[in-house]
Design an enzyme around this catalytic site. Sequence first.
Site, PDB file in Angstrom:
ATOM      1  CB  CYS A   1       4.401  15.082 -44.145  1.00 33.95           C
ATOM      2  SG  CYS A   1       3.595  14.598 -42.609  1.00 33.95           S
TER       3      CYS A   1
ATOM      4  CB  CYS B   1       5.706  12.581 -41.612  1.00 34.75           C
ATOM      5  SG  CYS B   1       4.065  12.784 -42.258  1.00 34.75           S
ATOM      6  CG  ASP B   2       9.266  13.533 -43.149  1.00 33.93           C
ATOM      7  OD1 ASP B   2       9.256  12.386 -42.678  1.00 33.93           O
ATOM      8  OD2 ASP B   2       8.868  13.813 -44.294  1.00 33.93           O
TER       9      ASP B   2
END
Length: 313
Positions: free
Chosen positions: A133, A136-137
């Site tokens: 992701c 997300c990261d």
Amino acid sequence: MQTETLIIIGSGPAGLTAALYAARANLNPLVIAGNQIGGQIAITSDVENFPGFDNILGPDLTEKMKAQAEKFGARIEYDEVTEVDFTHGRPFRLKTYSQEYEAQAVIVATGASAKRLGVPGEDALIGRGVSDCATCDGFFFKGKHVLVVGGGDSAVQEGLFLTKFANRVRIIHRRDALRAGETLKARAAANDKIQVVYNTVLDRIEGNGKVQRVQVRSVTTGSVETWETDGVFVFIGHFPNSQLFQGQLAMDAQGFLLVDKYMQTSVPGVFAAGEIMDPIYKQAISSAGQGCQAALAAERYLEALEAQQLAAR
Ligand code: NAP
């Protein structure tokens, strides 16, 4: 036991579109959303091919779909379905971690999950530099070097997104040409931070508590190299989330649910939409369209059921 008319399992574009249509048809649908709303689109960066939106972040598109479905009365429960009983006919029974339900009709929109490479080091370093992701990261890789594995739209699109943070993004692909669409390929080619390495596979991820290096192998020469890297993003496709329906609903060898032209599964009254039944198109917009079709089909099914019950009185 909570009694419902229509339960929708899943909250990606298919589930939320089904919820919108079912709510507008006064079916008072209950969406069992999973722990997190939105499915794959909620962890996608820029969405540029959903008609009506020039460019929207996946999480924002999800929020809009959810708000629109709720505006017309769809209810959303953040829970996971752990068990279903579709084999004993109506009412269909479903269990979640916190509740048991009965429903006259069900739409399965459980989507698909990211595939893993299955190489040494991957599991141990998930969340420590290994990710699927970028939204997300990505932030954690500011000024760093990352590796993206895959050659499809996801690999290239998320690789491009990662250039907002990382100094260098190496996309490694096992073939000699990317599978991604032309627009994305052209953007990757024009981006100085991206390097595409062809005919190469990742054999091992190493690091002490966090990703530090990878071992890669050329599929043409067989030569092995070790590269330093701070992160590994894996975008190598998805598998349908159909484990829950094994032995209950007919599926193909890959686990995609089989449906007829009315989106009905092998059990009358149970419908399916989105990547759980679509091995071919797999777009947010095609999943949304299938969600619409499944909701319209469920509406007709429930109407016919009501007419039958009235006639029998
Ligand atoms: P995908 O199209 O299935 O591509 C997966 C890629 O990973 C392929 O290049 C495949 O290689 C490679 N791969 C598979 N298993 C591998 C392994 N074990 N080791 C190394 N490489 C491996 O998956 P996706 O990119 O996630 O896309 C899924 C769907 O979503 C597609 O229909 C796509 O069009 C859509 N999507 C669209 C957009 C957009 O329109 N902007 C963005 C994201 C996703 P091979 O080429 O050798 O098979």
